[in-house]
Design an enzyme around this catalytic site. Sequence first.
Site, mmCIF file in Angstrom:
data_model
loop_
_atom_site.group_PDB
_atom_site.id
_atom_site.type_symbol
_atom_site.label_atom_id
_atom_site.label_comp_id
_atom_site.label_asym_id
_atom_site.label_seq_id
_atom_site.Cartn_x
_atom_site.Cartn_y
_atom_site.Cartn_z
ATOM 1 N N SER A 93 0.836 -1.197 0.000
ATOM 2 C CA SER A 93 0.000 0.000 0.000
ATOM 3 C C SER A 93 0.876 1.255 0.000
ATOM 4 C CB SER A 93 -0.962 -0.036 1.193
ATOM 5 O OG SER A 93 -1.897 1.007 1.129
ATOM 6 N N HIS A 118 -8.419 1.730 0.180
ATOM 7 C CA HIS A 118 -8.547 0.771 -0.923
ATOM 8 C C HIS A 118 -9.978 0.298 -1.175
ATOM 9 C CE1 HIS A 118 -4.220 0.750 -1.253
ATOM 10 N NE2 HIS A 118 -4.135 0.508 0.043
#
Length: 311
Positions: free
Chosen positions: A91, A200
Amino acid sequence: MKTVFMFPGQGSQSIGMMSQLLAESELARKIFQDASEAIGHDLIKIAAEGPESLINQTEITQPIVLTASVAMWEVWKQHTPFLPDYVCGHSLGEYTALVVSGVITLKEAVRLVHIRGQLMQTAVPEGEGAMAALLGLSDDLVSEACIEASQGEIVSPANFNSPGQVVISGATAALDRAMVLAKEKGAKRAAKLSVSVPCHCDLLKPAGDALAQEMNKIQFQEPSIPIMQNVNGCLAENLDSLKSNLLSHLYSPVLWAQSISQLVKHDAGVFVECGPGKVLAGLNKRIDKSVRTFAMSDLETMKAVMSELQA
Protein backbone atom coordinates in the site's frame (compact mmCIF):
# COMPACT_ATOMS: atom_id res chain seq x y z
CA MET A 1 18.34 -16.42 -6.48
CA LYS A 2 17.24 -12.78 -6.43
CA THR A 3 16.58 -10.43 -3.52
CA VAL A 4 13.56 -8.20 -2.84
CA PHE A 5 13.36 -5.29 -0.42
CA MET A 6 9.83 -4.77 0.92
CA PHE A 7 8.54 -1.57 2.53
CA PRO A 8 5.69 -1.50 5.06
CA GLY A 9 2.51 0.55 4.95
CA GLN A 10 0.09 1.99 7.49
CA GLY A 11 -0.26 -0.11 10.61
CA SER A 12 3.49 -0.44 11.17
CA GLN A 13 3.71 2.86 13.05
CA SER A 14 4.05 2.97 16.84
CA ILE A 15 5.24 5.40 19.49
CA GLY A 16 8.96 4.82 19.95
CA MET A 17 9.38 3.53 16.40
CA MET A 18 12.94 3.52 15.02
CA SER A 19 14.22 4.95 18.34
CA GLN A 20 17.45 2.92 18.28
CA LEU A 21 18.22 3.86 14.68
CA LEU A 22 17.54 7.53 15.35
CA ALA A 23 19.71 7.44 18.47
CA GLU A 24 22.66 5.80 16.71
CA SER A 25 22.57 7.18 13.17
CA GLU A 26 23.18 10.80 12.24
CA LEU A 27 22.08 9.98 8.68
CA ALA A 28 18.71 8.65 9.89
CA ARG A 29 18.14 11.80 11.94
CA LYS A 30 19.01 13.96 8.92
CA ILE A 31 16.47 12.12 6.77
CA PHE A 32 13.76 12.60 9.42
CA GLN A 33 14.69 16.30 9.67
CA ASP A 34 14.48 16.76 5.89
CA ALA A 35 11.08 15.06 5.80
CA SER A 36 9.86 17.15 8.75
CA GLU A 37 10.81 20.36 6.97
CA ALA A 38 9.00 19.21 3.83
CA ILE A 39 5.61 18.94 5.57
CA GLY A 40 6.00 21.22 8.60
CA HIS A 41 5.67 18.51 11.28
CA ASP A 42 8.37 17.33 13.70
CA LEU A 43 8.39 13.66 12.74
CA ILE A 44 11.19 12.75 15.17
CA LYS A 45 9.15 14.11 18.08
CA ILE A 46 5.95 12.42 16.89
CA ALA A 47 7.78 9.10 16.41
CA ALA A 48 9.20 9.33 19.92
CA GLU A 49 6.26 10.78 21.85
CA GLY A 50 3.10 10.49 19.78
CA PRO A 51 0.43 10.99 20.95
CA GLU A 52 -1.32 7.98 19.42
CA SER A 53 -4.11 10.19 18.10
CA LEU A 54 -1.52 12.04 16.00
CA ILE A 55 0.75 9.21 14.86
CA ASN A 56 -2.34 7.24 13.77
CA GLN A 57 -3.79 10.18 11.82
CA THR A 58 -3.53 9.19 8.16
CA GLU A 59 -1.89 12.40 6.96
CA ILE A 60 0.87 11.90 9.58
CA THR A 61 1.06 8.10 9.49
CA GLN A 62 1.85 8.02 5.79
CA PRO A 63 4.85 10.39 5.81
CA ILE A 64 6.26 9.04 9.07
CA VAL A 65 6.21 5.38 7.96
CA LEU A 66 7.66 6.32 4.57
CA THR A 67 10.40 8.40 6.21
CA ALA A 68 11.29 5.65 8.67
CA SER A 69 11.64 3.11 5.86
CA VAL A 70 13.74 5.45 3.70
CA ALA A 71 15.97 6.18 6.71
CA MET A 72 16.59 2.46 7.20
CA TRP A 73 17.31 2.07 3.48
CA GLU A 74 19.81 4.95 3.41
CA VAL A 75 21.63 3.59 6.47
CA TRP A 76 21.75 0.21 4.72
CA LYS A 77 23.39 1.83 1.67
CA GLN A 78 25.84 3.61 3.98
CA HIS A 79 27.08 0.25 5.24
CA THR A 80 27.01 -1.98 2.13
CA PRO A 81 27.01 -1.67 -1.68
CA PHE A 82 24.49 -4.54 -1.92
CA LEU A 83 21.31 -3.54 -3.78
CA PRO A 84 18.17 -5.67 -4.26
CA ASP A 85 16.98 -6.98 -7.59
CA TYR A 86 13.40 -5.82 -6.96
CA VAL A 87 11.52 -3.52 -4.60
CA CYS A 88 7.89 -3.48 -3.52
CA GLY A 89 5.79 -1.92 -0.80
CA HIS A 90 2.51 -2.72 0.87
CA SER A 91 0.00 0.00 0.00
CA LEU A 92 1.69 3.23 1.19
CA GLY A 93 4.99 1.32 1.07
CA GLU A 94 4.86 1.46 -2.72
CA TYR A 95 5.65 5.17 -2.45
CA THR A 96 8.73 4.26 -0.41
CA ALA A 97 9.72 1.91 -3.23
CA LEU A 98 9.49 4.87 -5.63
CA VAL A 99 12.00 6.81 -3.52
CA VAL A 100 14.34 3.84 -3.15
CA SER A 101 14.35 3.21 -6.90
CA GLY A 102 14.94 6.89 -7.69
CA VAL A 103 11.56 7.58 -9.32
CA ILE A 104 10.85 10.54 -7.00
CA THR A 105 12.82 12.23 -4.20
CA LEU A 106 12.20 11.81 -0.48
CA LYS A 107 10.83 15.35 -0.14
CA GLU A 108 8.52 14.89 -3.13
CA ALA A 109 7.26 11.59 -1.74
CA VAL A 110 6.72 12.92 1.78
CA ARG A 111 4.75 15.91 0.51
CA LEU A 112 2.75 13.69 -1.84
CA VAL A 113 1.72 11.12 0.79
CA HIS A 114 0.99 13.90 3.29
CA ILE A 115 -1.46 15.39 0.79
CA ARG A 116 -2.67 11.88 -0.10
CA GLY A 117 -3.54 11.31 3.56
CA GLN A 118 -5.41 14.63 3.74
CA LEU A 119 -7.37 13.83 0.58
CA MET A 120 -8.26 10.38 1.89
CA GLN A 121 -9.49 11.78 5.20
CA THR A 122 -11.51 14.49 3.46
CA ALA A 123 -13.12 11.95 1.12
CA VAL A 124 -14.43 9.95 4.07
CA PRO A 125 -15.03 11.86 7.32
CA GLU A 126 -13.81 10.02 10.40
CA GLY A 127 -16.38 7.55 11.70
CA GLU A 128 -18.13 7.07 8.36
CA GLY A 129 -15.77 4.36 7.13
CA ALA A 130 -13.82 1.49 8.66
CA MET A 131 -11.60 -1.50 7.94
CA ALA A 132 -11.52 -5.01 9.41
CA ALA A 133 -9.25 -8.04 9.19
CA LEU A 134 -10.87 -11.39 8.45
CA LEU A 135 -8.92 -14.55 9.30
CA GLY A 136 -9.50 -18.11 8.16
CA LEU A 137 -11.82 -17.43 5.23
CA SER A 138 -11.15 -17.95 1.51
CA ASP A 139 -10.91 -14.96 -0.82
CA ASP A 140 -14.11 -16.01 -2.58
CA LEU A 141 -16.12 -16.24 0.64
CA VAL A 142 -14.81 -12.84 1.77
CA SER A 143 -15.97 -11.30 -1.52
CA GLU A 144 -19.32 -13.08 -1.16
CA ALA A 145 -19.80 -11.70 2.36
CA CYS A 146 -19.08 -8.17 1.15
CA ILE A 147 -21.55 -8.43 -1.74
CA GLU A 148 -24.29 -9.72 0.56
CA ALA A 149 -23.55 -7.06 3.19
CA SER A 150 -23.44 -4.06 0.88
CA GLN A 151 -27.20 -3.35 0.65
CA GLY A 152 -26.54 -0.29 -1.49
CA GLU A 153 -23.47 0.80 0.50
CA ILE A 154 -19.80 0.22 -0.22
CA VAL A 155 -17.84 -2.62 1.38
CA SER A 156 -15.23 -4.72 -0.42
CA PRO A 157 -11.94 -6.59 -0.01
CA ALA A 158 -9.10 -4.10 0.46
CA ASN A 159 -5.98 -6.19 1.12
CA PHE A 160 -5.43 -9.77 -0.01
CA ASN A 161 -2.53 -10.16 2.40
CA SER A 162 -2.00 -13.91 2.53
CA PRO A 163 -4.04 -17.09 2.22
CA GLY A 164 -6.73 -16.85 4.90
CA GLN A 165 -5.99 -13.22 5.77
CA VAL A 166 -8.02 -10.56 3.97
CA VAL A 167 -8.79 -7.01 5.06
CA ILE A 168 -12.11 -5.45 4.06
CA SER A 169 -12.98 -1.78 3.83
CA GLY A 170 -16.03 0.41 3.38
CA ALA A 171 -18.91 2.28 4.97
CA THR A 172 -19.10 1.51 8.68
CA ALA A 173 -22.58 -0.05 8.75
CA ALA A 174 -21.92 -2.21 5.68
CA LEU A 175 -18.60 -3.34 7.09
CA ASP A 176 -20.25 -4.32 10.37
CA ARG A 177 -22.71 -6.45 8.42
CA ALA A 178 -19.89 -8.04 6.43
CA MET A 179 -18.05 -8.97 9.64
CA VAL A 180 -21.13 -10.78 10.96
CA LEU A 181 -21.64 -12.61 7.65
CA ALA A 182 -17.96 -13.56 7.49
CA LYS A 183 -18.20 -15.19 10.92
CA GLU A 184 -21.31 -17.05 9.79
CA LYS A 185 -19.39 -18.29 6.72
CA GLY A 186 -16.60 -19.68 8.89
CA ALA A 187 -14.13 -16.87 9.57
CA LYS A 188 -12.06 -17.65 12.64
CA ARG A 189 -11.78 -13.98 13.51
CA ALA A 190 -13.17 -10.63 12.37
CA ALA A 191 -11.55 -7.60 13.97
CA LYS A 192 -11.75 -3.89 13.20
CA LEU A 193 -8.49 -2.06 12.55
CA SER A 194 -7.37 1.19 14.19
CA VAL A 195 -7.46 3.39 11.08
CA SER A 196 -9.07 6.74 10.42
CA VAL A 197 -9.81 6.08 6.73
CA PRO A 198 -11.31 3.08 4.86
CA CYS A 199 -8.42 2.51 2.46
CA HIS A 200 -8.55 0.77 -0.92
CA CYS A 201 -12.27 0.95 -1.57
CA ASP A 202 -14.52 2.99 -3.86
CA LEU A 203 -15.24 5.52 -1.10
CA LEU A 204 -11.84 7.01 -1.95
CA LYS A 205 -12.50 7.50 -5.67
CA PRO A 206 -13.29 11.22 -5.17
CA ALA A 207 -9.74 11.72 -3.88
CA GLY A 208 -8.27 10.30 -7.09
CA ASP A 209 -8.62 13.39 -9.30
CA ALA A 210 -7.03 15.68 -6.73
CA LEU A 211 -4.19 13.22 -6.17
CA ALA A 212 -3.60 13.05 -9.93
CA GLN A 213 -3.17 16.85 -9.99
CA GLU A 214 -0.56 16.65 -7.23
CA MET A 215 1.22 13.77 -8.93
CA ASN A 216 1.40 15.71 -12.20
CA LYS A 217 3.48 18.38 -10.44
CA ILE A 218 6.27 15.85 -9.96
CA GLN A 219 8.78 14.79 -12.62
CA PHE A 220 8.94 11.01 -12.38
CA GLN A 221 12.22 9.28 -13.34
CA GLU A 222 12.76 5.78 -14.68
CA PRO A 223 13.22 3.34 -11.77
CA SER A 224 16.77 2.12 -11.17
CA ILE A 225 15.36 -1.03 -9.49
CA PRO A 226 12.28 -2.83 -10.91
CA ILE A 227 9.11 -2.17 -8.88
CA MET A 228 6.37 -4.73 -8.22
CA GLN A 229 3.04 -2.91 -8.00
CA ASN A 230 0.25 -3.90 -5.61
CA VAL A 231 -2.72 -3.04 -7.75
CA ASN A 232 -2.08 -5.72 -10.38
CA GLY A 233 0.69 -7.88 -8.91
CA CYS A 234 2.96 -7.05 -11.87
CA LEU A 235 6.29 -5.33 -12.40
CA ALA A 236 5.88 -1.71 -13.54
CA GLU A 237 6.30 -1.62 -17.32
CA ASN A 238 6.78 2.11 -17.90
CA LEU A 239 6.25 5.45 -16.16
CA ASP A 240 2.78 6.01 -17.62
CA SER A 241 1.44 2.70 -16.34
CA LEU A 242 3.29 3.12 -13.04
CA LYS A 243 1.56 6.47 -12.39
CA SER A 244 -1.82 5.17 -13.56
CA ASN A 245 -1.50 2.18 -11.24
CA LEU A 246 -0.58 4.45 -8.31
CA LEU A 247 -3.80 6.40 -8.79
CA SER A 248 -6.10 3.37 -9.06
CA HIS A 249 -4.14 1.89 -6.15
CA LEU A 250 -5.87 4.49 -3.96
CA TYR A 251 -9.28 2.80 -4.23
CA SER A 252 -8.38 -0.70 -5.47
CA PRO A 253 -7.43 -3.74 -3.38
CA VAL A 254 -3.81 -4.53 -2.50
CA LEU A 255 -2.87 -7.83 -4.17
CA TRP A 256 -0.02 -8.53 -1.77
CA ALA A 257 -0.07 -12.33 -1.84
CA GLN A 258 -0.17 -12.25 -5.64
CA SER A 259 2.69 -9.73 -5.76
CA ILE A 260 4.94 -11.93 -3.63
CA SER A 261 4.05 -15.03 -5.62
CA GLN A 262 4.87 -13.22 -8.87
CA LEU A 263 8.25 -12.13 -7.51
CA VAL A 264 9.01 -15.76 -6.65
CA LYS A 265 8.22 -16.62 -10.28
CA HIS A 266 10.81 -13.96 -11.22
CA ASP A 267 13.40 -16.03 -9.28
CA ALA A 268 13.16 -14.05 -6.02
CA GLY A 269 14.07 -16.19 -3.04
CA VAL A 270 15.20 -13.68 -0.40
CA PHE A 271 12.88 -10.97 0.96
CA VAL A 272 13.94 -8.20 3.35
CA GLU A 273 11.43 -5.98 5.12
CA CYS A 274 13.03 -2.56 5.50
CA GLY A 275 11.37 -0.20 7.99
CA PRO A 276 9.30 -0.26 11.16
CA GLY A 277 7.71 -3.52 12.29
CA LYS A 278 7.67 -7.07 10.95
CA VAL A 279 4.20 -7.25 9.39
CA LEU A 280 5.34 -8.11 5.87
CA ALA A 281 7.87 -10.69 7.04
CA GLY A 282 5.05 -12.41 8.90
CA LEU A 283 2.79 -12.38 5.83
CA ASN A 284 5.54 -13.83 3.65
CA LYS A 285 5.83 -16.87 5.88
CA ARG A 286 2.15 -17.58 5.19
CA ILE A 287 2.39 -16.90 1.47
CA ASP A 288 5.45 -19.00 0.62
CA LYS A 289 7.45 -20.94 3.21
CA SER A 290 10.17 -21.74 0.67
CA VAL A 291 11.57 -18.19 0.59
CA ARG A 292 13.97 -16.68 3.11
CA THR A 293 12.53 -13.60 4.80
CA PHE A 294 14.19 -11.07 7.10
CA ALA A 295 13.18 -7.80 8.75
CA MET A 296 15.37 -4.86 9.76
CA SER A 297 14.49 -1.71 11.65
CA ASP A 298 17.75 -0.85 13.45
CA LEU A 299 21.52 -1.29 13.16
CA GLU A 300 21.52 -4.62 14.98
CA THR A 301 18.95 -6.28 12.74
CA MET A 302 20.54 -4.63 9.68
CA LYS A 303 23.91 -6.19 10.47
CA ALA A 304 22.24 -9.56 10.96
CA VAL A 305 20.63 -9.27 7.51
CA MET A 306 23.97 -8.25 5.96
CA SER A 307 25.59 -11.32 7.51
CA GLU A 308 22.85 -13.61 6.19
CA LEU A 309 23.02 -12.21 2.66
CA GLN A 310 26.80 -12.57 2.55
CA ALA A 311 26.72 -16.17 3.80
